[in-house]
Design a protein around this motif. Sequence first.
Motif, PDB file in Angstrom:
ATOM      1  N   SER A 253    -156.735   7.373  12.152  1.00 59.36           N
ATOM      2  CA  SER A 253    -155.466   7.248  11.448  1.00 59.36           C
ATOM      3  C   SER A 253    -155.658   7.685  10.000  1.00 59.36           C
ATOM      4  CB  SER A 253    -154.942   5.811  11.507  1.00 59.36           C
ATOM      5  OG  SER A 253    -155.904   4.919  11.007  1.00 59.36           O
ATOM      6  N   ARG A 254    -154.577   8.239   9.455  1.00 55.56           N
ATOM      7  CA  ARG A 254    -154.668   8.824   8.106  1.00 55.56           C
ATOM      8  C   ARG A 254    -154.678   7.730   7.036  1.00 55.56           C
ATOM      9  NH1 ARG A 254    -151.725  13.786   6.298  1.00 55.56           N
ATOM     10  NH2 ARG A 254    -152.651  14.220   4.259  1.00 55.56           N
ATOM     11  N   PHE A 255    -153.875   6.702   7.229  1.00 59.99           N
ATOM     12  CA  PHE A 255    -153.848   5.584   6.282  1.00 59.99           C
ATOM     13  C   PHE A 255    -153.416   4.336   7.042  1.00 59.99           C
ATOM     14  CE2 PHE A 255    -149.445   6.873   6.324  1.00 59.99           C
ATOM     15  CZ  PHE A 255    -148.749   5.682   6.213  1.00 59.99           C
TER      16      PHE A 255
ATOM     17  N   PRO B 191    -152.469  -4.990  14.517  1.00 57.80           N
ATOM     18  CA  PRO B 191    -152.045  -3.679  13.995  1.00 57.80           C
ATOM     19  C   PRO B 191    -151.626  -2.756  15.143  1.00 57.80           C
ATOM     20  CG  PRO B 191    -154.216  -4.341  13.160  1.00 57.80           C
ATOM     21  CD  PRO B 191    -153.884  -5.269  14.300  1.00 57.80           C
ATOM     22  N   PHE B 192    -150.865  -1.714  14.771  1.00 61.75           N
ATOM     23  CA  PHE B 192    -150.430  -0.719  15.755  1.00 61.75           C
ATOM     24  C   PHE B 192    -150.800   0.683  15.268  1.00 61.75           C
ATOM     25  CE2 PHE B 192    -147.645  -4.290  16.531  1.00 61.75           C
ATOM     26  CZ  PHE B 192    -147.510  -4.325  17.912  1.00 61.75           C
ATOM     27  N   HIS B 193    -151.291   1.494  16.203  1.00 63.30           N
ATOM     28  CA  HIS B 193    -151.408   2.924  15.923  1.00 63.30           C
ATOM     29  C   HIS B 193    -150.010   3.515  16.079  1.00 63.30           C
ATOM     30  CE1 HIS B 193    -155.734   3.390  15.553  1.00 63.30           C
ATOM     31  NE2 HIS B 193    -155.869   2.504  16.547  1.00 63.30           N
ATOM     32  N   VAL B 194    -149.525   4.141  15.003  1.00 65.75           N
ATOM     33  CA  VAL B 194    -148.161   4.673  15.003  1.00 65.75           C
ATOM     34  C   VAL B 194    -148.235   6.184  14.813  1.00 65.75           C
ATOM     35  CG1 VAL B 194    -145.933   4.645  13.806  1.00 65.75           C
ATOM     36  CG2 VAL B 194    -147.243   2.514  14.078  1.00 65.75           C
ATOM     37  N   ALA B 195    -147.625   6.922  15.717  1.00 69.04           N
ATOM     38  CA  ALA B 195    -147.571   8.378  15.611  1.00 69.04           C
ATOM     39  C   ALA B 195    -146.157   8.783  15.210  1.00 69.04           C
ATOM     40  CB  ALA B 195    -147.959   9.020  16.944  1.00 69.04           C
ATOM     41  N   ILE B 196    -146.049   9.445  14.079  1.00 60.88           N
ATOM     42  CA  ILE B 196    -144.744   9.891  13.570  1.00 60.88           C
ATOM     43  C   ILE B 196    -144.698  11.414  13.629  1.00 60.88           C
ATOM     44  CG2 ILE B 196    -143.217   9.920  11.548  1.00 60.88           C
ATOM     45  CD1 ILE B 196    -144.558   7.275  10.662  1.00 60.88           C
ATOM     46  N   ARG B 197    -143.634  11.923  14.215  1.00 63.69           N
ATOM     47  CA  ARG B 197    -143.425  13.368  14.279  1.00 63.69           C
ATOM     48  C   ARG B 197    -141.999  13.670  13.847  1.00 63.69           C
ATOM     49  NH1 ARG B 197    -147.960  12.557  14.559  1.00 63.69           N
ATOM     50  NH2 ARG B 197    -149.500  13.168  16.148  1.00 63.69           N
ATOM     51  N   ALA B 198    -141.884  14.508  12.819  1.00 64.06           N
ATOM     52  CA  ALA B 198    -140.567  14.880  12.280  1.00 64.06           C
ATOM     53  C   ALA B 198    -139.708  13.647  11.998  1.00 64.06           C
ATOM     54  CB  ALA B 198    -139.850  15.841  13.226  1.00 64.06           C
TER      55      ALA B 198
ATOM     56  N   ASP C  18    -145.240  14.384   9.601  1.00 64.00           N
ATOM     57  CA  ASP C  18    -146.029  14.220  10.827  1.00 64.00           C
ATOM     58  C   ASP C  18    -147.302  13.485  10.428  1.00 64.00           C
ATOM     59  OD1 ASP C  18    -144.241  15.783  12.354  1.00 64.00           O
ATOM     60  OD2 ASP C  18    -145.324  17.615  11.862  1.00 64.00           O
ATOM     61  N   VAL C  19    -147.513  12.303  10.975  1.00 66.43           N
ATOM     62  CA  VAL C  19    -148.721  11.564  10.590  1.00 66.43           C
ATOM     63  C   VAL C  19    -149.056  10.530  11.662  1.00 66.43           C
ATOM     64  CG1 VAL C  19    -147.523   9.719   9.273  1.00 66.43           C
ATOM     65  CG2 VAL C  19    -149.836  10.413   8.617  1.00 66.43           C
ATOM     66  N   ASP C  20    -150.347  10.265  11.796  1.00 66.90           N
ATOM     67  CA  ASP C  20    -150.822   9.155  12.615  1.00 66.90           C
ATOM     68  C   ASP C  20    -151.371   8.098  11.663  1.00 66.90           C
ATOM     69  OD1 ASP C  20    -150.237  10.496  14.980  1.00 66.90           O
ATOM     70  OD2 ASP C  20    -152.192  11.494  14.998  1.00 66.90           O
ATOM     71  N   CYS C  21    -150.848   6.891  11.761  1.00 71.00           N
ATOM     72  CA  CYS C  21    -151.254   5.865  10.813  1.00 71.00           C
ATOM     73  C   CYS C  21    -151.359   4.512  11.522  1.00 71.00           C
ATOM     74  CB  CYS C  21    -150.275   5.786   9.645  1.00 71.00           C
ATOM     75  SG  CYS C  21    -148.538   5.681  10.131  1.00 71.00           S
ATOM     76  N   LEU C  22    -151.923   3.554  10.790  1.00 72.18           N
ATOM     77  CA  LEU C  22    -152.100   2.205  11.329  1.00 72.18           C
ATOM     78  C   LEU C  22    -151.210   1.272  10.527  1.00 72.18           C
ATOM     79  CD1 LEU C  22    -154.003   0.808  13.454  1.00 72.18           C
ATOM     80  CD2 LEU C  22    -155.487   0.215  11.527  1.00 72.18           C
TER      81      LEU C  22
ATOM     82  N   ALA D 126    -139.671  10.759  13.434  1.00 74.22           N
ATOM     83  CA  ALA D 126    -139.463   9.821  14.545  1.00 74.22           C
ATOM     84  C   ALA D 126    -140.799   9.198  14.945  1.00 74.22           C
ATOM     85  CB  ALA D 126    -138.857  10.548  15.742  1.00 74.22           C
ATOM     86  N   ILE D 127    -140.760   7.940  15.322  1.00 76.53           N
ATOM     87  CA  ILE D 127    -141.969   7.311  15.861  1.00 76.53           C
ATOM     88  C   ILE D 127    -142.027   7.651  17.342  1.00 76.53           C
ATOM     89  CG2 ILE D 127    -143.153   5.134  16.331  1.00 76.53           C
ATOM     90  CD1 ILE D 127    -141.891   3.991  13.798  1.00 76.53           C
ATOM     91  N   VAL D 128    -142.985   8.498  17.702  1.00 77.90           N
ATOM     92  CA  VAL D 128    -143.071   8.976  19.085  1.00 77.90           C
ATOM     93  C   VAL D 128    -144.058   8.158  19.911  1.00 77.90           C
ATOM     94  CG1 VAL D 128    -142.330  11.306  18.496  1.00 77.90           C
ATOM     95  CG2 VAL D 128    -144.778  10.741  18.449  1.00 77.90           C
ATOM     96  N   ASP D 129    -144.862   7.357  19.216  1.00 76.75           N
ATOM     97  CA  ASP D 129    -145.783   6.493  19.958  1.00 76.75           C
ATOM     98  C   ASP D 129    -146.172   5.307  19.080  1.00 76.75           C
ATOM     99  OD1 ASP D 129    -147.540   5.891  22.266  1.00 76.75           O
ATOM    100  OD2 ASP D 129    -149.138   6.186  20.791  1.00 76.75           O
ATOM    101  N   ILE D 130    -146.227   4.133  19.698  1.00 75.79           N
ATOM    102  CA  ILE D 130    -146.719   2.937  19.003  1.00 75.79           C
ATOM    103  C   ILE D 130    -147.587   2.192  19.998  1.00 75.79           C
ATOM    104  CG2 ILE D 130    -144.548   1.713  19.506  1.00 75.79           C
ATOM    105  CD1 ILE D 130    -145.042   0.108  16.894  1.00 75.79           C
ATOM    106  N   THR D 131    -148.866   2.044  19.650  1.00 74.61           N
ATOM    107  CA  THR D 131    -149.840   1.469  20.579  1.00 74.61           C
ATOM    108  C   THR D 131    -150.652   0.400  19.850  1.00 74.61           C
ATOM    109  OG1 THR D 131    -150.024   3.587  21.724  1.00 74.61           O
ATOM    110  CG2 THR D 131    -151.806   2.005  22.069  1.00 74.61           C
ATOM    111  N   PRO D 132    -150.783  -0.764  20.461  1.00 73.36           N
ATOM    112  CA  PRO D 132    -151.570  -1.811  19.800  1.00 73.36           C
ATOM    113  C   PRO D 132    -153.012  -1.358  19.569  1.00 73.36           C
ATOM    114  CG  PRO D 132    -150.328  -2.703  21.658  1.00 73.36           C
ATOM    115  CD  PRO D 132    -150.219  -1.208  21.745  1.00 73.36           C
ATOM    116  N   ALA D 133    -153.520  -1.648  18.380  1.00 73.41           N
ATOM    117  CA  ALA D 133    -154.922  -1.373  18.071  1.00 73.41           C
ATOM    118  C   ALA D 133    -155.776  -2.541  18.586  1.00 73.41           C
ATOM    119  CB  ALA D 133    -155.087  -1.223  16.565  1.00 73.41           C
ATOM    120  N   PRO D 134    -157.044  -2.322  18.870  1.00 70.14           N
ATOM    121  CA  PRO D 134    -157.753  -1.054  18.678  1.00 70.14           C
ATOM    122  C   PRO D 134    -157.623  -0.122  19.880  1.00 70.14           C
ATOM    123  CG  PRO D 134    -159.284  -2.767  19.349  1.00 70.14           C
ATOM    124  CD  PRO D 134    -157.935  -3.419  19.245  1.00 70.14           C
TER     125      PRO D 134
END
Lengths: 285, 147
Positions: free
Chosen positions: B80-82, B57-64, B46-50, B66-74
Amino acid sequence: MTAFIEPIVGRYIHVEIDGEINRIYFEENGSGIPLVCLHTAGSDARQWRHLLVDEEFTKHFRVIAFDMPWHGKSNPPDSGYGTEYRLTTASYTATIRAFCKALDLDRPVVMGCSIGGRIVLNLAIDHAKEFRALIGLEAADFQQPWYDTAWLNRPDVHGGEVCAALVSGLIAPQGPQVARNETLWGYKQGGPGIFKGDLYFYRVDGDLRGRTASIDVRECPLYLLTGEYDFSCTPEDTLRTAAGIKGAEATVMEALGHFPMSENPAQFRRYIAPVLDDIRARNSA
Amino acid sequence: MSVSAEQRSKGPPVAFTDAAVIDAFRRIPDYLARDAVLMARGRLLDVDCLLGPTVQPFHVAIRAGAIVDITPAPVLMRSSRFSYLASPQAWAAYWQPMPPAGWHDLLSLTKRGEATLSGDLHPFIAHLQYFKDVLALPRRHGFGGVA
């Protein structure tokens, strides 16, 4: 019995290294010129299994591959348990020379890959007279680090998974998937901290810049071969090293990476066969 | 040697547009959702990363896994963690069926200066092969480079 049994024979030899007996596992096949093969950091001698069963090579060479102490089926020495493993130029050189002496090999050829390729250069610098020829795969006097080895041995990262994942990119994409998997399997099976300890030699203790110019290939021929996809020891690193050694032969191998003998044995054979032929020719001259 | 030093310095022999690279990156969550084995390998992540191209770039949210969200930055104050960001030409080369030497791995790209890795790297390193394979998914799905 109808099952296929490979001609490789594996045994243990007790070798005194730096005053302590090490029980070293080695495999061999063939007869003729002794050819000792050194595996890469963090893996073991299984990487050489294809060369060990090559019917042409083993007609003329006694191919021998051993697991370094702490690797594969060679356990740590008794005094080593509980200590941090660190390979050094001195300990690596001593291990190879002691192993060859214990088997009473007459001026063997030594072929090493990666750290094995680096130490081959040190053998050429300091002990050339003991060897018939030296072959360095993915070898250079130095190369730029590309990751922090601290990640290789810590409780919150799976050592086997991270070691394999890091080196997976060093394999050329053209190789058979099964050979790629097998190469990485060796990394997944290494003992904790062993890959990192090998890289102490590679990164810290084994910088040979400024020393390789003293290599005299008339005393002992030196062959350097590097895969084009190796971004750890790049072709440029090897070519630079060879350029500083008068008479050294350097070849860049297409469609190969950091583990040529195991990641794509058929492609590697195209490049190593002429080298072994050349050594045979020199030997019979 | 099929890729000379001269060729390396010139960049990858791959035609591409930034738009095609960005579009391919947006498709990664769908590609991943169809790969049960790869998802399973990330099951504990589970991580939020760029992630993505430097130009978008995209903010990517991964849970278990799976990519549950991908949103263009900023995105305002999104953390984001990394981050792992690479040039569009690096992604285009990395996604080739047979990537050229030196452009074939996430860490060969960082070594050659075509990508940057920053932040708290623990989730990235602990799941390194997962990230390598997830970020290579457009290769398996016929990335064209200019489409």
